[in-house]
Motif scaffolding. Structure first.
Motif, mmCIF file in Angstrom:
data_model
loop_
_atom_site.group_PDB
_atom_site.id
_atom_site.type_symbol
_atom_site.label_atom_id
_atom_site.label_comp_id
_atom_site.label_asym_id
_atom_site.label_seq_id
_atom_site.Cartn_x
_atom_site.Cartn_y
_atom_site.Cartn_z
ATOM 1 N N VAL A 21 -3.256 2.168 -3.598
ATOM 2 C CA VAL A 21 -2.405 3.596 -3.527
ATOM 3 C C VAL A 21 -3.660 4.807 -3.256
ATOM 4 O O VAL A 21 -4.928 4.669 -3.605
ATOM 5 C CB VAL A 21 -1.771 3.915 -5.006
ATOM 6 N N ARG A 22 -3.188 5.438 -2.240
ATOM 7 C CA ARG A 22 -4.225 6.729 -1.996
ATOM 8 C C ARG A 22 -3.233 8.104 -2.406
ATOM 9 O O ARG A 22 -2.369 8.250 -2.227
ATOM 10 C CB ARG A 22 -4.214 6.707 -0.343
ATOM 11 N N ARG A 23 -4.062 8.769 -2.905
ATOM 12 C CA ARG A 23 -3.625 10.110 -3.556
ATOM 13 C C ARG A 23 -4.208 11.156 -2.565
ATOM 14 O O ARG A 23 -5.481 11.429 -2.382
ATOM 15 C CB ARG A 23 -4.279 10.489 -4.808
ATOM 16 N N SER A 68 0.941 -1.352 0.017
ATOM 17 C CA SER A 68 0.022 0.061 -0.091
ATOM 18 C C SER A 68 1.066 1.060 -0.040
ATOM 19 O O SER A 68 2.065 1.268 0.555
ATOM 20 C CB SER A 68 -0.887 -0.081 1.172
ATOM 21 N N LEU A 69 0.339 2.475 -0.563
ATOM 22 C CA LEU A 69 1.394 3.312 -0.817
ATOM 23 C C LEU A 69 0.423 5.068 -0.725
ATOM 24 O O LEU A 69 -0.937 4.874 -1.072
ATOM 25 C CB LEU A 69 1.771 3.278 -2.234
ATOM 26 N N THR A 70 0.717 5.845 -0.093
ATOM 27 C CA THR A 70 0.468 7.213 -0.179
ATOM 28 C C THR A 70 1.226 8.041 -1.164
ATOM 29 O O THR A 70 2.248 7.953 -0.946
ATOM 30 C CB THR A 70 0.101 7.759 1.099
ATOM 31 N N TYR A 71 0.370 8.678 -1.936
ATOM 32 C CA TYR A 71 1.005 9.634 -2.918
ATOM 33 C C TYR A 71 0.592 10.945 -2.657
ATOM 34 O O TYR A 71 -0.422 11.479 -2.720
ATOM 35 C CB TYR A 71 0.673 9.255 -4.451
ATOM 36 N N LEU A 72 1.677 11.765 -2.256
ATOM 37 C CA LEU A 72 1.380 13.274 -2.075
ATOM 38 C C LEU A 72 1.771 14.095 -3.408
ATOM 39 O O LEU A 72 2.742 14.358 -3.735
ATOM 40 C CB LEU A 72 2.437 13.861 -0.754
ATOM 41 N N ASP A 73 0.476 14.542 -3.812
ATOM 42 C CA ASP A 73 0.697 14.962 -5.146
ATOM 43 C C ASP A 73 0.643 16.605 -5.357
ATOM 44 O O ASP A 73 0.613 17.158 -4.277
ATOM 45 C CB ASP A 73 -0.678 14.632 -6.118
ATOM 46 N N ASN A 100 -4.319 7.336 8.491
ATOM 47 C CA ASN A 100 -4.391 6.108 8.074
ATOM 48 C C ASN A 100 -2.842 5.649 7.173
ATOM 49 O O ASN A 100 -2.798 5.639 5.946
ATOM 50 C CB ASN A 100 -5.411 5.912 6.593
ATOM 51 N N PRO A 101 -1.752 5.513 8.111
ATOM 52 C CA PRO A 101 -0.580 5.425 7.531
ATOM 53 C C PRO A 101 -0.444 4.069 6.856
ATOM 54 O O PRO A 101 -0.982 3.039 6.891
ATOM 55 C CB PRO A 101 0.229 5.381 8.963
ATOM 56 N N SER A 149 -0.930 15.225 8.753
ATOM 57 C CA SER A 149 -2.019 14.826 9.789
ATOM 58 C C SER A 149 -2.973 13.859 9.153
ATOM 59 O O SER A 149 -3.588 12.974 9.532
ATOM 60 C CB SER A 149 -2.671 16.095 10.360
ATOM 61 N N THR A 150 -2.857 14.269 7.693
ATOM 62 C CA THR A 150 -4.028 13.175 6.899
ATOM 63 C C THR A 150 -3.160 11.959 6.924
ATOM 64 O O THR A 150 -4.251 10.953 6.905
ATOM 65 C CB THR A 150 -4.208 13.983 5.583
ATOM 66 N N TYR A 151 -1.946 11.837 6.631
ATOM 67 C CA TYR A 151 -1.357 10.674 6.441
ATOM 68 C C TYR A 151 -1.585 9.739 7.623
ATOM 69 O O TYR A 151 -1.972 8.591 7.852
ATOM 70 C CB TYR A 151 -0.143 10.757 6.121
ATOM 71 N N ARG A 152 -1.283 10.388 8.972
ATOM 72 C CA ARG A 152 -1.287 9.717 9.991
ATOM 73 C C ARG A 152 -2.587 9.004 10.317
ATOM 74 O O ARG A 152 -2.737 7.968 11.371
ATOM 75 C CB ARG A 152 -1.025 10.619 11.287
#
Length: 345
Positions: free
Chosen positions: A221-223, A190-195, A244-245, A239-242
């Motif tokens: 992936v979460r954008r 799983s991956l978080t992408y900071l766009d 749902n890390p 704060s948004t990432y934390r």
């Protein structure tokens, strides 16, 4: 305003005329509003401008050369407009363009749009009377407006692709594929992408490529977007990432990645112990921070060199509007990624 011309594409018959009234009708606004959107975009709302430029693109609204901008009798000046002079990605491109201009007997003038399409257009309008050609880097202007600008002077776009305008862009697919393979090998699924900013052409292209590569590898992936392509822009997403890390993070550029790392450290998270992160652009600071930052990069020098050479050919009349050049990308592995760990945080 006079009727506009549609440049015929392959397989089409004779060129047809598209008028400003047709664009206005398609967009549901008055002809004067269309004229204002092209001439003074800061005086038209973002939503209305978007609707106008979409209609102009669909209809094929092209401007003839602007007669009020005289051809210069003495040649020797190239202009380049970038979103942010302080960003190393753009300053490296400027330096490469400067080198080619000097070799070709031209001087260079630099302008900054501050990530604003209206400021970019205003800068172009001020410069165009003096320049023999213009390079737009990571332009924030809509395609239709760029094509209109390209009718007034020889023009090349960098890190952007516009139909009918010479372009030099990054082939981001290889670098992104390498980054995903690397994260999967480390155990992440799983991956978080900071766009980055919604006005950036490369944002949409990069996201589509990343989403496709994640799908191929069954990586969710979460954008998180839009974001400013700055250190503060990356920090904003902590704060948004934390909430749902995901453990693995990618950022639109190195500045955002470094801002995210710093803000995470301030609340007790360490990289790569608690999360792994990858940036884009291989900024010099990414090589000095602790830990050093893994980054997907391409050669900014090559981007600037190809663009300047193309523009000089365009000025001489030796380059077509269909010219495109591509610069490869690759993953540079450093210290900001580690094997997936189960965190108690």
């Amino acid at each position: 305003m006079a009727a506009q011309e549609h440049l015929p594409q392959a397989g089409e018959g004779p060129a047809r005329r598209v008028t400003i009234r047709q664009v206005a009708q398609a967009a549901g606004v008055s002809p004067s509003t269309v004229s204002r959107a092209f001439a003074k975009p800061d005086r038209v709302s973002a939503a209305t401008s978007k609707r106008i430029f979409a209609a102009a693109d669909e209809l094929g609204y092209y401007s003839r050369p602007v007669e009020s901008v005289p051809l210069r009798a003495i040649r020797g000046l190239i202009a380049i407009i970038v979103p942010d002079i302080a960003n190393q990605f753009f300053s490296d491109i400027i330096r490469a363009v400067q080198h080619e201009c000097t070799a070709g007997g031209f001087s260079l003038i630099v302008a900054e749009s501050q990530e604003s399409a209206s400021r970019e257009r205003a800068a172009f309008d001020h410069i165009v009377s003096y320049a023999d050609g213009v390079i737009l880097v990571s332009s924030r202007m809509p395609d239709a407006m760029i094509r209109k600008c390209a009718q007034t002077r020889p023009l090349v776009v960098v890190n952007r692709s516009v139909r009918g305008v010479p372009s030099v862009a990054i082939d981001i697919s290889t670098g992104i594929a390498q980054a995903l393979d690397y994260l999967v090998a480390l155990g992440f699924n799983s991956l978080t992408y900071l766009d980055g900013p919604s006005s950036s052409w490369s944002v949409g292209v990069r996201w589509k490529c990343l989403e496709a590569e994640c799908h191929r590898r069954q990586v969710s992936v979460r954008r998180l977007w839009p974001g400013a392509p700055t250190v503060a822009g990356g920090a904003k997403f902590v704060s948004t990432y934390r909430e749902n890390p995901t453990g693995a993070v990618m950022a639109h550029n190195d500045l955002m990645a470094l801002g995210f790392m710093s803000a995470m450290r301030a609340v007790g998270y360490r990289c790569p112990r608690d999360f792994s992160i990858i940036g884009f652009d291989n900024d010099m600071v990414s090589q000095l921070t602790q830990p050093t930052l893994t980054s997907v990069c391409s050669s900014q020098t090559r981007l600037g060199t190809e663009a300047a050479r193309a523009l000089l050919l365009k000025i001489k009349g030796d380059l077509s509007g269909t010219f495109t050049a591509s610069v490869a990308s690759q993953l540079l592995v450093r210290q900001s990624c580690g094997a997936l760990q189960v965190s108690g945080k």
